[in-house]
Design an enzyme around this catalytic site. Structure first.
Site, short mmCIF file in Angstrom:
data_model
loop_
_atom_site.label_atom_id
_atom_site.label_comp_id
_atom_site.label_asym_id
_atom_site.label_seq_id
_atom_site.Cartn_x
_atom_site.Cartn_y
_atom_site.Cartn_z
N GLU A 198 6.42 120.76 -39.27
CA GLU A 198 7.00 121.15 -40.54
C GLU A 198 6.05 120.76 -41.66
OE1 GLU A 198 10.69 118.99 -40.40
OE2 GLU A 198 9.83 117.19 -41.25
N HIS A 256 13.60 116.35 -44.43
CA HIS A 256 13.07 115.07 -43.98
C HIS A 256 12.28 114.37 -45.07
CE1 HIS A 256 13.22 116.48 -39.51
NE2 HIS A 256 14.35 115.93 -39.90
#
Length: 292
Positions: free
Chosen positions: A211, A249
């Site tokens: 990511e 996150h």
């Protein structure tokens, strides 16, 4: 075979008496994982549906031979519990807890690496590790997966499930599924886990789900080019993420042109790693390679 957890896993859980800890521990045991104990200093001598609870990690290891730890305690205490497990000789410490201060994570990582090099840290803020048919340590929904030859390593728990499920629906199984977590200071990197898959005879193809944010995927690309003989397929979440905004996150934040999904895709593809733009496309590429 499998990586990090398997038939020889003896699991002990810090936080076993809490709601989440007990729920997932019992699910892991129901799957077939050998759960040998739990840790709670205030409830030593009790048990959770037959699983004995001990006061500390040293006692747990001495009494049960535990070689794997799952950390479910609250953020202020999680790093200390993980360090205590490493000091007791636990080989694999998997930290599920989310929200641990980054300073605590950094201190834990450096101290374990310096003082307890025989311990592998996974997490924090991760879904755990599943080796289908052998052991499940964490919160991965094991019913999605079956045993096979695809190793999956991911920063995102949800994407781990989705890509694995896409593969499963097409008839492919997994050797192991490792969630490394999305925090800024992970205990294990893509490189660490890819090296394990490279050495694992059951794993024939590796899927890496990354990511935005950080440089872990670019570092993995360099490592793959130099050290990995097995095919690797990549996926990067966050192609539409705006620069400077944290996405999900704690480690998923882009600064300028660094850490973007496009930059990561370019780095991986330059080293021969095919990258899917969606989880479905990633699974299709993996299936194409396996079919060939």
């Amino acid at each position: 075979m499998s990586v990090l957890v398997g038939n020889d896993t003896k699991l002990a859980v810090a936080g076993i008496t809490g709601r989440e800890g007990s729920f997932h521990t019992l699910n892991n045991r129901k799957y077939g994982t050998n759960v040998v104990g739990g840790i709670n200093p205030k409830k030593a001598g009790e048990n959770v549906e037959g699983i004995p609870v001990f006061a500390d990690w040293a006692t747990t290891v001495a009494e049960t031979g535990a070689n794997t730890a799952m950390i479910f305690v609250p953020p202020p205490f999680a790093a200390a519990s993980a360090l205590e497990a490493a000091a007791a000789g636990v080989e694999v410490v998997i930290i599920i807890t989310e929200g641990i201060p980054a300073h605590d994570e950094l201190k834990l990582y450096n101290q374990v690496k310096r003082d307890y090099p025989g311990t592998t840290l996974v997490g924090p803020n991760c879904p755990g590790i599943l080796s289908p048919g052998k052991a499940n340590v964490g919160i991965i929904p094991a019913s999605f997966f079956k045993e096979g030859n695809v190793g999956v390593v991911s920063r995102s728990g949800t994407l781990t499930y989705q890509i694995g499920n896409e593969l499963a629906q097409k008839g492919f199984g997994n050797s192991s599924i490792v969630g490394i977590g999305g925090d800024p200071v992970p205990g294990s990197s893509f490189v660490d886990v890819i090296a394990l898959f490279e050495a694992d005879p059951q794993t024939e193809l590796i899927v890496m789900s990354g990511e935005i944010g950080g440089s872990a995927e670019e570092e993995a690309a360099e490592y793959i080019a130099e050290h990995v003989t097995k095919p690797v397929v990549g996926y990067i979440a966050g192609f539409t993420a705006p620069a400077g905004k944290q996405m999900g996150h704690a480690g998923a934040i882009v600064s300028g042109s660094a850490g973007t999904a496009a930059a990561k895709q370019e780095a991986l593809e330059a080293k021969g790693v095919r990258v899917g733009r969606t989880p479905t496309e990633t699974a299709e590429i993996a299936m194409e390679i396996l079919g060939a």
